[in-house]
Design an enzyme around this catalytic site. Structure first.
Site, PDB file in Angstrom:
ATOM      1  N   HIS A 190      37.775  20.431 -13.163  1.00  0.00           N
ATOM      2  CA  HIS A 190      36.594  20.628 -14.011  1.00  0.00           C
ATOM      3  C   HIS A 190      35.674  19.407 -13.910  1.00  0.00           C
ATOM      4  CE1 HIS A 190      34.095  21.540 -17.398  1.00  0.00           C
ATOM      5  NE2 HIS A 190      34.778  22.630 -17.681  1.00  0.00           N
ATOM      6  N   ARG A 201      31.960  25.276 -11.281  1.00  0.00           N
ATOM      7  CA  ARG A 201      32.712  24.029 -11.471  1.00  0.00           C
ATOM      8  C   ARG A 201      33.134  23.372 -10.162  1.00  0.00           C
ATOM      9  NH1 ARG A 201      36.326  26.162 -16.594  1.00  0.00           N
ATOM     10  NH2 ARG A 201      34.537  26.205 -17.974  1.00  0.00           N
ATOM     11  N   ARG A 229      37.607  29.763 -11.068  1.00  0.00           N
ATOM     12  CA  ARG A 229      37.282  30.540 -12.272  1.00  0.00           C
ATOM     13  C   ARG A 229      35.938  30.115 -12.848  1.00  0.00           C
ATOM     14  NH1 ARG A 229      37.542  29.483 -17.640  1.00  0.00           N
ATOM     15  NH2 ARG A 229      38.898  27.669 -17.516  1.00  0.00           N
TER      16      ARG A 229
HETATM   17  C1  LIG Z   1      40.432  21.737 -22.899  1.00  0.00           C
HETATM   18  C2  LIG Z   1      40.297  23.150 -22.435  1.00  0.00           C
HETATM   19  C3  LIG Z   1      39.199  23.902 -22.814  1.00  0.00           C
HETATM   20  C4  LIG Z   1      39.059  25.222 -22.388  1.00  0.00           C
HETATM   21  N1  LIG Z   1      37.960  25.934 -22.769  1.00  0.00           N
HETATM   22  C5  LIG Z   1      37.833  27.217 -22.359  1.00  0.00           C
HETATM   23  C6  LIG Z   1      36.721  27.984 -22.765  1.00  0.00           C
HETATM   24  O1  LIG Z   1      35.844  27.532 -23.488  1.00  0.00           O
HETATM   25  N2  LIG Z   1      36.639  29.266 -22.328  1.00  0.00           N
HETATM   26  C7  LIG Z   1      37.588  29.823 -21.524  1.00  0.00           C
HETATM   27  O2  LIG Z   1      37.465  30.997 -21.181  1.00  0.00           O
HETATM   28  N3  LIG Z   1      38.674  29.105 -21.149  1.00  0.00           N
HETATM   29  C8  LIG Z   1      38.819  27.827 -21.542  1.00  0.00           C
HETATM   30  N4  LIG Z   1      39.914  27.110 -21.152  1.00  0.00           N
HETATM   31  C9  LIG Z   1      41.016  27.801 -20.465  1.00  0.00           C
HETATM   32  C10 LIG Z   1      41.814  28.598 -21.495  1.00  0.00           C
HETATM   33  O3  LIG Z   1      41.886  27.886 -22.698  1.00  0.00           O
HETATM   34  C11 LIG Z   1      43.228  28.922 -21.036  1.00  0.00           C
HETATM   35  O4  LIG Z   1      43.218  29.399 -19.733  1.00  0.00           O
HETATM   36  C12 LIG Z   1      43.843  29.980 -21.932  1.00  0.00           C
HETATM   37  O5  LIG Z   1      43.731  29.630 -23.285  1.00  0.00           O
HETATM   38  C13 LIG Z   1      45.294  30.233 -21.567  1.00  0.00           C
HETATM   39  O6  LIG Z   1      45.815  31.159 -22.478  1.00  0.00           O
HETATM   40  P1  LIG Z   1      47.262  31.744 -22.279  1.00  0.00           P
HETATM   41  O7  LIG Z   1      47.525  32.629 -23.444  1.00  0.00           O
HETATM   42  O8  LIG Z   1      47.384  32.322 -20.923  1.00  0.00           O
HETATM   43  O9  LIG Z   1      48.236  30.480 -22.328  1.00  0.00           O
HETATM   44  P2  LIG Z   1      48.461  29.334 -23.436  1.00  0.00           P
HETATM   45  O10 LIG Z   1      47.434  29.316 -24.488  1.00  0.00           O
HETATM   46  O11 LIG Z   1      48.707  28.094 -22.664  1.00  0.00           O
HETATM   47  O12 LIG Z   1      49.780  29.771 -24.159  1.00  0.00           O
HETATM   48  C14 LIG Z   1      51.034  29.646 -23.528  1.00  0.00           C
HETATM   49  C15 LIG Z   1      52.087  30.120 -24.489  1.00  0.00           C
HETATM   50  O13 LIG Z   1      53.321  30.210 -23.783  1.00  0.00           O
HETATM   51  C16 LIG Z   1      54.349  29.569 -24.515  1.00  0.00           C
HETATM   52  N5  LIG Z   1      55.337  29.145 -23.537  1.00  0.00           N
HETATM   53  C17 LIG Z   1      55.133  28.541 -22.337  1.00  0.00           C
HETATM   54  N6  LIG Z   1      56.297  28.385 -21.691  1.00  0.00           N
HETATM   55  C18 LIG Z   1      57.249  28.889 -22.488  1.00  0.00           C
HETATM   56  C19 LIG Z   1      58.644  29.006 -22.382  1.00  0.00           C
HETATM   57  N7  LIG Z   1      59.312  28.593 -21.291  1.00  0.00           N
HETATM   58  N8  LIG Z   1      59.318  29.559 -23.408  1.00  0.00           N
HETATM   59  C20 LIG Z   1      58.669  29.998 -24.520  1.00  0.00           C
HETATM   60  N9  LIG Z   1      57.345  29.923 -24.664  1.00  0.00           N
HETATM   61  C21 LIG Z   1      56.643  29.372 -23.663  1.00  0.00           C
HETATM   62  C22 LIG Z   1      53.648  28.488 -25.295  1.00  0.00           C
HETATM   63  O14 LIG Z   1      54.430  28.131 -26.404  1.00  0.00           O
HETATM   64  C23 LIG Z   1      52.347  29.209 -25.664  1.00  0.00           C
HETATM   65  O15 LIG Z   1      52.567  29.995 -26.815  1.00  0.00           O
HETATM   66  C24 LIG Z   1      40.046  25.788 -21.553  1.00  0.00           C
HETATM   67  C25 LIG Z   1      41.139  25.032 -21.161  1.00  0.00           C
HETATM   68  C26 LIG Z   1      41.257  23.716 -21.573  1.00  0.00           C
HETATM   69  C27 LIG Z   1      42.394  22.906 -21.067  1.00  0.00           C
END
Ligand SMILES: Cc1cc2nc3c(=O)[nH]c(=O)nc-3n(C[C@H](O)[C@H](O)[C@H](O)COP(=O)(O)OP(=O)(O)OC[C@H]3O[C@@H](n4cnc5c(N)ncnc54)[C@H](O)[C@@H]3O)c2cc1C
Length: 671
Positions: free
Chosen positions: A267, A338, A464
């Site tokens: 990023h 990006r 992305r």
């Molecule tokens: C600082 C930042 C800002 C961002 N801003 C944006 C934005 O403005 N707009 C946008 O579209 N995207 C944004 N992104 C990207 C986006 O936030 C993420 O891609 C997205 O939230 C991922 O969601 P997810 O549900 O796939 O995973 P996560 O939110 O990472 O959730 C993962 C889950 O899996 C669980 N987990 C993992 N491994 C295990 C395991 N072995 N056993 C049990 N539980 C486990 C964790 O506890 C958690 O509950 C941003 C990313 C960052 C880093």
């Protein structure tokens, strides 16, 4: 070689999803009550899936390693979520969102999935508004939008700089309703450490209670992995420090192919690294590029003086500033995607124009926006001849309304006031487009095992676009999986409860326990972080923003060495059956040490430059696009899906060839 079956339905792209849903097998409500589903992860993807599947009547067991779903990394998302609502009347449509996403991903994603994503994007906003998500509204009370990189329309819905948090609260309240009804059993502070496969199907998991250390077996008719991305393979990233690849890597080792591991997003707008003892990097949201202008000094003497602390950015006159994105990409300017913005920053810094002591920073400047907004506000207040001070005061108020929390965060970390002096930013690892390979149903190569959100590879190709991750995670969880999983589960209605006292559960539990015991008993000399940092350095220096054959080969060899050293010399203090974060980290870093090698192997295989994957050997040599990344559609228009075979670099490559029927393949140009 296996032909991957992506199960994309036939027919015109705009009709595929609707027609598919019309014909897909369903499970009747009474039978849903007899079916169990495990969901790993309760971020936006897993949380929305768990809530919806439970609402449909399935019995859901949800797992997260944090103490509450509210703490998933999704909470960190700042900037917003895309949807093709066309509220601005600026020409947006499903097709345009589809087109922008495929182009932004440098033509390395599956058309049918991306079209479906665009198609359901509008529903996400309606769903979240109904849940009470407080999206920003304009003066007339309608939902507001802003622009993100790589597009020419405003389609990003936002809640100040806290969009992820607000969306997660919405998903969490939907989950809570189901927890109260007994339809979701929530396992906070539990880490999935293996998946159990019986007769070729995913049938359960082994989990560790992170407070007591207890190991437990859980069975289900299907398992959904929504465990987030693997950016922390670089050690330093904008991801939450707990984000890890263990769930994804474990299912890979049990037969799920891992796709495009080398597609990582660096990023462009993060707070620069300050030194070797840092454990985390901080994002400054892409939304800031709506109003911030990126520049470095035009003259190398000015850059050197700044690096030595002898000159301030505010002392450099306008004509001596190089707004290099506006110069190189006049059509998109500061809002190029990006990957393009990150490489351009690196190019200027490598040439010596960086603006901090390390030479690895560029400016993001709000002066022009403050003036523009200030003048407009003065007019609105009836002041036709405002003083300079008044303009700045009014302009700063608008910037504060839009980005106040980001400016505050910056000031707390850097100890400089970004209203008065430009922010310093530099690219950092942020998101992983690669992940577990899935078909159109979001099913992996293991029957009954699904992957959602950042954990899967789908939709974003090699890069992305901003605000598209939240859209994809919520599309997967609220609107795609709840339909497609029924197709598989309709064959499970006669299966009955899955027993956990089988040889497969026994074996999986045994290997989990043996590994944990190894870590506790190993008489090593170095901490887990010591190895993680070493891995991160290799990844950043040799598999980072620019890659070449020599460095990639070196990286593979070096990662193997670090891994061998880790297994000999890692030291894990504390106890096995206790709260032990070093033990948690040891398992995660062991997995990163394997994933890192596969990552470099994938990058070595892909000799073209595309999206975030920039091979120095594949660059445009002549003409207007000189110096830009050069894709090779003849040889690399495929998804790399890797099959685990022991040593990560010996994984077998399966290719899913990508067909582009609705979008013409072109070299990307943002000029
Ligand atoms: C600082 C930042 C800002 C961002 N801003 C944006 C934005 O403005 N707009 C946008 O579209 N995207 C944004 N992104 C990207 C986006 O936030 C993420 O891609 C997205 O939230 C991922 O969601 P997810 O549900 O796939 O995973 P996560 O939110 O990472 O959730 C993962 C889950 O899996 C669980 N987990 C993992 N491994 C295990 C395991 N072995 N056993 C049990 N539980 C486990 C964790 O506890 C958690 O509950 C941003 C990313 C960052 C880093």
């Amino acid at each position: 070689m296996t032909k991957l079956n992506s199960r994309v339905p036939e027919g015109p792209i705009a009709d595929k999803w609707t027609k598919y849903k019309d014909k897909i097998n369903l499970v009747n409500p009474a039978n849903k009550r007899n079916i169990d589903i495990i969901v790993i992860g309760t971020g936006l993807a897993g949380g929305s899936a768990a809530a919806t599947l439970a609402e449909q009547g399935y019995n859901v067991k949800a797992f997260a390693y944090q103490d509450s779903p509210r703490r998933a990394h999704s909470i960190a998302a700042q900037g917003g979520i895309n949807a093709a609502k066309n509220y601005q009347g600026d020409g947006d449509s499903n097709y345009r969102l589809f087109y922008d996403t495929v182009k932004g991903g440098d033509y390395r994603s599956r058309e049918a999935n991306v079209y479906r994503l665009a198609e359901v994007s509008g529903n996400i906003i309606d769903q979240c508004v109904a849940q009470g998500v407080p999206f920003a509204r304009d003066y007339g009370g309608l939902l507001d939008n802003r622009s993100f990189g790589g597009v020419l329309v405003s389609r990003t819905f936002y809640a100040k700089g806290q969009t992820g948090q607000q969306l997660l609260l919405g998903a969490y309240s939907a989950m809570n309703r189901q927890i109260a009804r007994g339809k979701i059993e929530m396992f906070n502070r539990h880490e999935m450490l293996d998946v159990v496969i019986i007769d070729g199907k995913a049938r359960g998991i082994i989990a560790r209670n992170l407070i007591t250390g207890e190991i437990s077996r859980h069975s289900a008719h299907a398992v959904v992995v929504a465990s987030g991305g693997y950016g922390n393979v670089y050690f330093l990233s904008t991801n939450a420090m707990g984000s890890n690849a263990t769930a994804a890597w474990k299912v890979h080792k049990k037969g799920a192919y891992f796709a495009n591991p080398c597609f990582t997003q660096i990023h462009p707008t993060c707070i620069p690294r300050s030194g070797d003892y840092q454990s985390k990097l901080t994002l400054m949201s892409e939304s800031l590029r709506n109003d911030g202008r990126i520049w470095v000094p035009k003259h190398i003497e000015d850059a050197k003086a700044i690096q030595q602390g002898k000159l301030k950015p505010t002392e450099i006159p306008e004509e001596n500033r190089d707004y290099y994105l506006e110069r190189r990409y006049p059509a998109f300017g500061n809002l190029v995607p990006r990957d393009v913005a990150s490489r351009a920053a690196k190019e200027r810094c490598d040439a010596g124009y960086g603006v901090n002591a390390t030479g690895e920073a560029v400016y993001l400047d709000f002066k022009a926006a403050i003036h523009r907004y200030g003048k407009e506000q003065a007019l609105l207040h009836g002041d036709k001849n405002p003083s300079e001070a008044k303009i700045i005061e009014l302009g700063e108020q608008i910037i504060e309304e839009k980005y106040g929390n980001l400016f505050q965060m910056y000031e707390k970390i850097v100890a400089e006031n970004p209203y008065k002096t430009p922010m310093m930013i530099y690219p950092a690892t942020h998101y992983t487009m690669g992940g577990i390979w899935v078909d159109y149903n979001l099913m992996t190569t293991i029957p009954g095992l699904y992957a959602l959100g950042e954990a899967n590879f789908s939709d974003h190709g090699a890069n992305r676009l901003g605000a598209s991750a939240l859209m994809q995670g919520l599309a997967d969880g609220y609107f795609v999986l709840p339909y497609t999983i029924g197709d598989y589960l309709s064959n499970e209605i006669r299966t009955g409860k899955i027993a956990t006292d089988t040889a497969e559960f026994e074996e999986a539990e045994k290997s989990v326990k043996e590994r944990l015991e190894f870590f506790i008993n190993n008489k090593g000399t170095h901490s887990v972080d010591y190895f993680h940092k070493k891995l991160g350095k290799v990844m950043w220096n040799k598999v980072g923003m620019a890659r070449n054959e020599k460095h990639l080969k070196e990286a593979i060899a070096e990662i193997k060495e670090i891994r061998a050293d880790f297994w000999k010399n890692v030291k894990v203090p504390g106890k096995l059956n206790d709260f032990n974060q070093e033990l948690e980290k040891a398992g995660r870093v062991a997995d990163f040490l394997e994933l890192g090698e596969l990552f470099a192997t994938d990058a070595l295989d892909r000799k073209e430059s595309c999206g975030g994957h920039y091979r120095e050997e594949s660059v445009v040599k002549e003409g207007e696009q000189k110096g830009e990344a050069l894709r090779d559609d003849v040889n690399y228009s495929y998804v790399s899906a890797w099959e685990y075979k022991g040593e990560p670099s010996e994984a077998v490559l399966h290719k899913e060839h990508l067909e582009f029927k609705d979008i013409e393949l072109k070299q990307r140009s943002y000029k």
